[in-house]
Design a protein around this motif. Sequence first.
Motif, mmCIF file in Angstrom:
data_model
loop_
_atom_site.group_PDB
_atom_site.id
_atom_site.type_symbol
_atom_site.label_atom_id
_atom_site.label_comp_id
_atom_site.label_asym_id
_atom_site.label_seq_id
_atom_site.Cartn_x
_atom_site.Cartn_y
_atom_site.Cartn_z
ATOM 1 N N GLU A 78 -5.364 -11.198 -32.319
ATOM 2 C CA GLU A 78 -4.009 -11.171 -31.725
ATOM 3 C C GLU A 78 -4.165 -11.556 -30.145
ATOM 4 O O GLU A 78 -3.118 -11.243 -29.424
ATOM 5 N N ALA B 19 -5.027 -10.216 -27.589
ATOM 6 C CA ALA B 19 -5.278 -8.866 -26.774
ATOM 7 C C ALA B 19 -5.484 -9.436 -25.103
ATOM 8 O O ALA B 19 -6.267 -8.575 -24.798
ATOM 9 N N LEU B 20 -4.431 -10.050 -24.757
ATOM 10 C CA LEU B 20 -4.663 -10.312 -23.329
ATOM 11 C C LEU B 20 -4.026 -8.969 -22.549
ATOM 12 O O LEU B 20 -3.453 -8.145 -23.200
ATOM 13 N N PHE B 21 -4.683 -8.770 -21.289
ATOM 14 C CA PHE B 21 -4.003 -7.762 -20.561
ATOM 15 C C PHE B 21 -2.768 -8.073 -20.040
ATOM 16 O O PHE B 21 -2.660 -8.731 -19.102
ATOM 17 N N ASP B 22 -1.599 -7.398 -20.659
ATOM 18 C CA ASP B 22 -0.265 -7.823 -20.311
ATOM 19 C C ASP B 22 0.266 -7.368 -18.939
ATOM 20 O O ASP B 22 1.095 -7.919 -18.261
#
Lengths: 256, 285
Positions: free
Chosen positions: B107, B109-112
Motif C-alpha cells: 500500500e 506506506a509513505l510517511f504522510d
Amino acid sequence: MNPLSRFLVELQDITFLFWRMLRGLRKQPRYFDEMVRHMDSIGVGSLAIVSLTGFFTGCVLILQAYPTLEYYGAQSSAGQSVAITLIRELGPVLCALMVAGRVGSAISAELGSMVVSQQIDAMRALGTSPARKLVTPRVIALVVTLPLLTVAADIFGLVGGGVIARYLYGLDANSYITSLRNGITIQDIIGGIIKPIVFGFIIGLISCHKGLTTQGGTVGVGKSTTDAVVLSSITVIIADFFLSKVLQGFFGNTLF
Amino acid sequence: MFQTETEIEPTIRRAILPVVPAIEFRDVDLAFDDKVILDGISFTVRRGETKIVLGGSGSGKSTIIKLILGLLQPDAGTILVDGEDITQCDEQELTEIRKKIGMVFQEGALFDSLSVYDNVAYRLAEEGIDEDEIEHEVIRMLRFVDLEDAIDKMPIELSGGMRRRVGIARALVGSPSIVLFDEPTAGLDPPTARTMCELAIKLRDLEGVSSIFVTHEMNNLKYLSSEYAIVDGEGRVFFEEEGDKLCLINTKVMMIKQGNIIFDGTDEELQISSDPYIHRFISGR
Ligand SMILES: Nc1ncnc2c1ncn2[C@@H]1O[C@H](COP(=O)(O)OP(=O)(O)OP(=O)(O)O)[C@@H](O)[C@H]1O
Ligand SMILES: [Mg+2]
C-alpha cells in the motif's frame, strides 16, 4: 486472558517501552529537532487551556472557601488556603488531566494511524527504531513541558483566587499576597514540580504504548485513543495519591 | 589454522562463501491465532536471483515478505538473510540487517507527514549523510521513477500510482543488495507497470540485486522471466528477449496456495505444469 494477566502484560510492555526509550537516549541519532517540535506543540499549544483551567480553579476555590474562612474569622488565610490546594494537588493533577486529554489522545491517534497505514512497519523496514524516533521525543517533551505548564496553571490560579477575593469578597489585596507568601513552603513547590514530571512520563508512555499497539484498522485507532486518555487519566489520579504519600514521608506533614 | 563455518565472522564468511543464498526459508510456520497462514515453507533465493511469487489473494505473500524483514516472527523454522539467522536476532541486529534490504510496500506506506523529498531521503537522513549527497541521490531516484516534478508535494496530493512509485524510490535509495517488491505494479497503467518491470530487470542484471517480486499480473511474469538488460558501449541500457542462444537462469517462479508452496521452478516449467490450479491461475480460466 483474564483482566489481571492482561494488566500485567500491559505493564510489562510499558516497562519495556520505557527501557527502550531510555536506551534510545544514550545513542545517536537523538532526534533533538523532533523533541523541540513536540515541546512547541505540547507546551505552547496547551498553554491557553491550562491557564484557563488554572485561573477558574483558583476562582472557584476562593469562592467556596471564603465564606467558611470568614465564619471562623480566618479571612487572612484565604491566600494560603488557595495556594496549598493549588500547588500541592489541583495544579499538577488538573494540568495533567487536561494534557492527557489534549496531547495523550493526539499522540495515540497519530501513532495508531501510523500503525494502521503500515508506516511503523515502513519505519522499521528502513532501519529506524520507532521507540527512539517516535516515543522518546514525545515523552521527553511531555516531561519537560508538563512542569512548566503546571507552574503556569498555578500562577493563573493564584491570580484568579486573588481577583475573586478582592472583587467579590472585598478582601485587601495585600493581605491576600502576604498570606500567599507565608503559606507556601519550598517543599510545596518542589513537590508540585516532582508530580508533573512523573505525570509526564505516565501520559507519554501510556499514550505511545496504546498508539503503537493499535489493532484492527480505523476502529482500532478510535479505541486506542479512548484507552490512552482513560488509562492515563486514571493512572495520574492513582499515582497522585501515592506520590503525595511519599512526598509527605520526605517532607513531613507540613499543614498550616 | 582450522575454523568451522560457524566460527568465521559473518562478513568474512560472505566473502569466502559466495554460495550463501541471499534469502533462505527453512520449514517456516506461522499462524495468526488459530489460523495457519504459512505451513512449513522452505525456499531459497540465490544471490542475484529474482524470485517471482505468485498466489491468490490472502495466500500469504505479503506475510512472507514481512518475515524476511523481521517485522513478524515465525512460530517455528529458520529464516536466513545473507546467511544470518534473523529469527535469533534482537531488534538492534535486525536494524543492521534491514539496512541492506529495500522494501516496496503493497500500500505504499509513505510517511504522510513528510514530503516526497523527505520520504525518499528518509533512510539517508537517518544515517546522517550530508545534505548535498542526499539531495543528489533523491533527485536521481525520483528521476528513475519519473516523479521529479512531485518532489515538494505531500503524499496526500499524489495519485495511488504516484505513491507507489515514491515507495519504490524510497526502497531503492542507498542501493540495497536485496529488494522486496510487494505487488509494485498493482494499480499502475500498463506503460508504467512495464517501467517498473524494466527497473526490476535492470536491478537484477546490471546491479546484481537479489529480489522477491510478488505479483498477480501475468504480464510482469512474462517480462521478468523472458527479458534481460544489457548496456552498450555508451552506457545505454537495452532490453532483449531470451532466445535459443541465451536462456535466463536467474529468474525463478514460486506459487503459493493456502500457506503451501505448490510450485517452485522456472517459468518454462510453470507453463507446462499439469496442476489444474496453476493452469487456471496463469490462463485466468
Ligand atoms: N495481522 C493479522 N492478523 C490476522 N490475520 C492476518 C494478519 N495479517 C494477515 N493475516 C491473514 O494472513 C493471510 C495472508 O495475508 P497476506 O497479506 O500475506 O496475503 P497476500 O498473499 O499478500 O494477499 P494479497 O495478494 O491480497 O496482498 C490472510 O488470510 C490474512 O487474513
Ligand atoms: Mg499482499
